[in-house]
Design a protein around this motif. Structure first.
Motif, PDB file in Angstrom:
ATOM      1  N   SER A 167     -22.009 -32.411  -9.034  1.00  0.00           N
ATOM      2  CA  SER A 167     -20.591 -32.100  -9.022  1.00  0.00           C
ATOM      3  C   SER A 167     -20.050 -32.118 -10.452  1.00  0.00           C
ATOM      4  O   SER A 167     -20.392 -32.968 -11.263  1.00  0.00           O
ATOM      5  CB  SER A 167     -19.892 -33.104  -8.102  1.00  0.00           C
ATOM      6  N   SER A 223     -16.557 -30.687 -13.124  1.00  0.00           N
ATOM      7  CA  SER A 223     -15.152 -30.273 -13.113  1.00  0.00           C
ATOM      8  C   SER A 223     -14.977 -29.036 -13.982  1.00  0.00           C
ATOM      9  O   SER A 223     -15.441 -28.995 -15.116  1.00  0.00           O
ATOM     10  CB  SER A 223     -14.293 -31.433 -13.626  1.00  0.00           C
ATOM     11  N   LYS A 276     -10.771 -28.562 -11.743  1.00  0.00           N
ATOM     12  CA  LYS A 276     -11.120 -28.381 -10.338  1.00  0.00           C
ATOM     13  C   LYS A 276     -12.565 -28.856 -10.126  1.00  0.00           C
ATOM     14  O   LYS A 276     -13.456 -28.463 -10.887  1.00  0.00           O
ATOM     15  CB  LYS A 276     -10.998 -26.888 -10.018  1.00  0.00           C
ATOM     16  N   THR A 277     -12.786 -29.685  -9.145  1.00  0.00           N
ATOM     17  CA  THR A 277     -14.136 -30.198  -8.911  1.00  0.00           C
ATOM     18  C   THR A 277     -14.945 -29.203  -8.087  1.00  0.00           C
ATOM     19  O   THR A 277     -14.457 -28.696  -7.070  1.00  0.00           O
ATOM     20  CB  THR A 277     -14.070 -31.551  -8.181  1.00  0.00           C
ATOM     21  N   VAL A 278     -16.136 -28.892  -8.561  1.00  0.00           N
ATOM     22  CA  VAL A 278     -17.007 -27.994  -7.777  1.00  0.00           C
ATOM     23  C   VAL A 278     -18.353 -28.659  -7.577  1.00  0.00           C
ATOM     24  O   VAL A 278     -18.822 -29.418  -8.418  1.00  0.00           O
ATOM     25  CB  VAL A 278     -17.243 -26.625  -8.459  1.00  0.00           C
ATOM     26  N   ARG A 279     -18.982 -28.341  -6.449  1.00  0.00           N
ATOM     27  CA  ARG A 279     -20.321 -28.855  -6.168  1.00  0.00           C
ATOM     28  C   ARG A 279     -21.283 -27.679  -6.145  1.00  0.00           C
ATOM     29  O   ARG A 279     -21.039 -26.672  -5.495  1.00  0.00           O
ATOM     30  CB  ARG A 279     -20.337 -29.602  -4.833  1.00  0.00           C
ATOM     31  N   ALA A 329     -21.365 -21.570 -11.862  1.00  0.00           N
ATOM     32  CA  ALA A 329     -20.520 -22.657 -11.362  1.00  0.00           C
ATOM     33  C   ALA A 329     -19.055 -22.355 -11.636  1.00  0.00           C
ATOM     34  O   ALA A 329     -18.186 -22.592 -10.797  1.00  0.00           O
ATOM     35  CB  ALA A 329     -20.931 -23.975 -12.023  1.00  0.00           C
ATOM     36  N   ALA A 333     -16.090 -21.544  -8.942  1.00  0.00           N
ATOM     37  CA  ALA A 333     -14.852 -22.322  -8.849  1.00  0.00           C
ATOM     38  C   ALA A 333     -13.630 -21.414  -8.877  1.00  0.00           C
ATOM     39  O   ALA A 333     -12.499 -21.878  -8.831  1.00  0.00           O
ATOM     40  CB  ALA A 333     -14.782 -23.325 -10.002  1.00  0.00           C
TER      41      ALA A 333
END
Lengths: 632, 257
Positions: free
Chosen positions: B3, B5, B9-12, B22, B26
């Motif tokens: 994970s 940021s 915005k947090t993305v996995r 990534a 996002a």
């Protein structure tokens, strides 16, 4: 001949020493590339033939020996007589007889050929009394000039491979790394990365095989220390690499040498053959069970191939272009295997560190930069050549005590260190102790040890422009900021030196420089603006003069500069007219000479030769009527 | 999964994802010119620069090209910091100076805020942005008929010695992947010319369309193991056959008890 075990090594060294001792008188002829270019091959041949003719080897044990670079290239060809230590400079083949006479009789020296102290004008006989040598401390270059690079026995007699024996038989790989860590050795290629940390990472990295590489692609203008080490003492490089390979667990290595260094390739190849025969390289080294062999990879002379990822691609047989790496070479380097890449000088230091101990090495230098550093001292300095000094030596000591000061005793202006990635250090910083951090703080860098001394007749805008020209040719062109940025930077500089500079150019230059630093793919592009930024930092007024007044304060930029003869000072000697390549100067003997502006190409040759300082330069823009030929 | 940021915005994403994907995942836009989903990332155009940092870096930022930087757990990515924008603008400005008349470059530069180049426009304007997609795709299919030649400002894409490339199979992959369409080629009835080399075409045994060069058929047959007869039919006719087959199968399925 193959040596197996520690005792056999000691025995081989004892024999080599005995043999060396039997040469009661040695005539060492420098056959480094610099002296060779000055004709030292013929000098060596003349000395050998004359000694032969007189039967001196049998009668008095006199032998001639061709060695690597003695360093004092300015005065070559150089000849040293041992054990007396007599140093002869600018020797010609016809001097062979008299040199041998004095060497055999042991009575004085050929005074005419001795180095003369420029201050006292007195001849200095002994090698180690000459200030150029007296002030040096040699580690990486410990045997250069002393040993015959083509004879491994001579190297053994002078202590080669002792460090390797200690590493292989007395220390574990971890202990070897600890010793290098204790020494505080940092990369001599210029970046100064701690060598032990690199080795540790490669040792720990999973994956087989591992590689140990030597970077001999030295490409900075004016730098030649690595060449001299490879040419003059190839065994020091091999020894360091075997030790490094043992420490990281590698069994294969490459020495990447640029093809412009043919003598280095010859000497390295010969040294490798001999080392293999003696059991110092290849399978089961010295009977220890450790295998390691080296191949030479010849580069095409691209500057960018000195960059780690480009060098590795070139060895892999691909185009020598950098690759963006977010992984260390110690994890994924050559053929994506764990790889240690060190500079020639770093490798040459390793053997000495293992032999004499890390503490000994760390006892020299500054808090963070330990040991000694080799420099190629060139430019407007009296004693150009190759030197090695403890880290922390001041620039003043290097330039004035070792270098003998500025040519023609002109004022010092700046010294350029670090090559095209480095910068110019001004007079105010002459007392700067030279180490990695201090040079970086000053806006320059250690680089591969090139030191170009500049006098007051140097335009700093022109210097920056020179390095841009070099980099334009040498950038690989893969990434946009470096390729296009250099091109555009050069356009801006071409305008500056031609008097087309516009207000705002300095800011434009700075903006572009930042874009290149941040945006470029490899260190070549990232550091390409350094010569520009460091000259801007210390010599901004020169840039401003070029833009605002269309004047070159140093009188170098031809489009901006005109010359005239000062009537009161001219004694009519005619030197200027003789030197003028454009036939622009006329005058009767012993009468006032004049420069015809219409013909003058502003080269400054008259200025340089005039013995009575009667030539003056002035900005064309300030007196356009005088510069355009309105006046004679 | 890791994970990170992106602009807060947090993305996995799965481990091994590159930063560019990534970031796009996002929902943020990053301009690229040398990136292509079919090819290994290259990192040459430098437009996809972003700032990355980590909590423990104490405010220190590193600028990386997102097309090559691997997404890391806990990474903080800032795609539009002031200095990232500044640097991208310099890159776009430089490209626009190189290719002042190229619509794609004009569009990309304008998007990044550069309407007119502030540098000296190329006296010999070109459409080639040296993104190397052409040479990379040529390498990728195992042909390597063209390469970048010369260094630095003189760099260009060319066949060996500027002669008709002996290894070229006339597949047009280079011309088709070129984002500025600056690799010219000609097709006429039954022949195709690219890089100064003319190829004879094989005709589809059914519709008679010239659809593939002989060299191309031979190369791909050898490389993939399909028989050369695979190229007897053109793609359109093969699709037609396939469609018929599917129709038959589905009708069979409907009528069977």
């Amino acid at each position: 001949m193959r040596i197996e075990g520690k005792a056999a090594f000691e025995e081989a060294v004892r024999k080599a020493r005995e043999e060396a001792a039997s040469r009661r008188l040695e005539v060492l002829v420098c056959c480094g590339t610099g002296c060779l270019a000055n004709g030292s091959q013929k000098v060596a041949e003349a000395l050998a033939a004359e000694a032969d003719r007189r039967g001196l080897s049998a009668s008095v044990g006199l032998f001639t020996k061709k060695t690597g670079c003695h360093g004092f290239c300015e005065r070559g060809p150089l000849v040293v007589i041992q054990p007396s230590g007599t140093l002869y400079t600018r020797v010609k083949p016809e001097n062979a007889g008299e040199i041998l006479d004095k060497a055999v009789s042991g009575d004085g020296a050929v005074t005419r050929l001795l180095y003369r102290d420029p201050a006292t004008k007195k001849p200095v006989e002994k090698y180690d009394e000459v200030p150029f040598y007296k002030n040096q401390t040699r580690v990486a270059m410990r045997n250069i000039g002393k040993v015959d690079p083509a004879d491994i026995r001579d190297a053994l007699a002078h202590g080669a491979y002792r460090g390797l024996v200690r590493a292989l038989f007395d220390l574990s790989p971890e202990e070897v790394i600890a010793e290098v860590e204790k020494a505080g050795l940092r990369g001599r290629g210029g970046a100064g990365f701690p060598t032990a940390r690199k080795w540790k990472a490669a040792r720990k990295a999973p994956g087989e095989p591992k590689f140990v590489l030597c970077n001999g692609d030295e490409g900075d203008p004016g730098a030649f220390k690595d060449r001299s080490i490879m040419e003059g003492d190839p065994h020091s490089v091999l020894e360091g690499m075997v030790i490094g390979a043992y420490a990281v667990g590698a069994h294969e290595g490459y020495i990447y040498v640029r093809d412009e260094y043919p003598l280095a390739v010859v000497h390295l190849t010969l040294a490798m053959e001999q080392a293999r025969r003696w059991g110092l390289l290849g399978k089961n080294i010295l009977g220890s069970g450790f295998d390691f062999d080296i191949r030479i990879s010849r580069g095409g002379g691209a500057f960018v191939c000195g960059e780690s990822s480009a060098l590795m691609r070139s060895i892999e047989g691909k185009t020598g272009e950098p690759r963006q790496k977010y992984v260390h070479a110690t994890d994924k380097g050559l053929f994506d295997c764990p790889t240690v890449l060190n500079n020639v000088e770093t490798w040459a230091d390793v053997g000495a560190i293992l032999d004499r101990g890390g503490e000994w090495f760390a006892s020299m230098g500054t808090a963070k930069s330990k040991g000694t550093k080799a420099f190629s001292l060139v430019g407007k300095v009296k004693n150009t050549g190759l030197i090695e000094l403890p880290m922390g030596t001041t620039l003043r000591h290097i330039i004035y005590d070792i270098g003998g000061g500025i040519l023609g005793d002109r004022p010092f202006k700046a010294v350029q260190t670090g090559g095209p990635s480095g910068g110019c250090v001004p007079e105010a910083l002459l007392d700067l102790p030279v180490d990695y951090e201090k040079l970086t703080e000053a806006g320059s860098m250690m680089g591969s040890g090139g030191m170009i001394v500049m006098d007051d007749r140097t335009c700093m805008v022109d210097v920056a422009r020179y390095f841009l020209g070099f980099l334009i040719e040498e950038s690989c062109g893969k990434c946009t900021p470096c390729r296009e940025g250099l091109k555009q930077m050069k356009v801006l500089f071409d305008d500056l030196v031609a008097g087309r500079g516009r207000p705002g150019d300095i800011e434009r230059i700075e903006r572009l420089a930042e874009g290149m630093q941040l945006g470029s793919l490899c260190e070549l592009g990232k550091s390409a603006p350094n010569p520009v930024l460091s000259t801007l930092r210390y010599f901004r007024h020169e840039y401003e003069a070029h833009i605002e007044r269309k004047a070159c304060p140093a009188g170098i930029c031809r489009d901006l500069t005109a010359y005239e003869i000062v009537a009161e000072a001219c004694n009519g000697c005619g030197a200027c007219a003789k030197a003028c390549p454009a036939d622009a100067i006329t005058g009767e003997k012993k009468a006032l000479h004049v420069i015809h502006q219409g013909k003058c190409i502003s080269c400054g040759a008259c200025f340089t030769v005039c013995p009575s300082d009667a030539i003056r330069f002035f900005p064309k823009a300030e007196r356009p009527e005088a510069a355009s030929g309105g006046l004679p | 999964m890791i994970s990170l940021s992106v602009n807060g915005k947090t993305v996995r994403v799965p481990e091994g994802t590159r930063l560019l994907d990534a970031i796009r995942g996002a929902g943020f836009d990053v301009t690229t010119l040398c990136d292509h989903p079919a090819l290994e990332p290259w990192g040459g155009c430098r437009l996809c620069l972003v700032d990355v940092t980590r909590k423990e870096w104490d405010g220190w930022c590193k600028m990386v090209v997102s097309c090559m930087f691997p997404a890391e757990d806990g990474l903080v990515v800032l795609t539009d910091t002031e200095r990232v924008q500044r640097t991208r603008r310099v890159v776009a400005d430089l490209l626009l100076a190189r290719c002042p008349d190229t619509p794609l470059v004009q569009k990309v530069a304008a998007r990044l805020g550069v309407e007119r180049t502030s540098y000296a426009p190329n006296p010999e304007p070109t459409d080639c942005i040296l993104c190397a997609l052409c040479t990379r795709v040529c390498d990728h299919i195992g042909v390597s008929a063209i390469a970048s030649v010369n260094r630095g400002a003189g760099r260009e894409i060319a066949p060996p010695f500027h002669d008709a490339p002996p290894d070229c199979i006339g597949c047009l992959a280079c011309a088709e992947i070129c984002p500025t369409s600056c690799i010219p080629y000609e097709t006429s009835d039954g022949s195709r010319t690219i890089w100064g080399k003319t190829f004879e075409m094989l005709r589809c045994t059914r519709c008679g369309r010239a659809h593939v060069t002989k060299e191309e058929a031979r190369h791909f047959a050898a490389r993939t193991g399909v028989p050369e007869s695979y190229f007897d039919l053109c793609d359109a006719c093969k699709r037609e056959d396939m469609a018929k087959q599917f129709t038959r199968l589905s009708e069979g399925a409907r009528t069977s008890p």
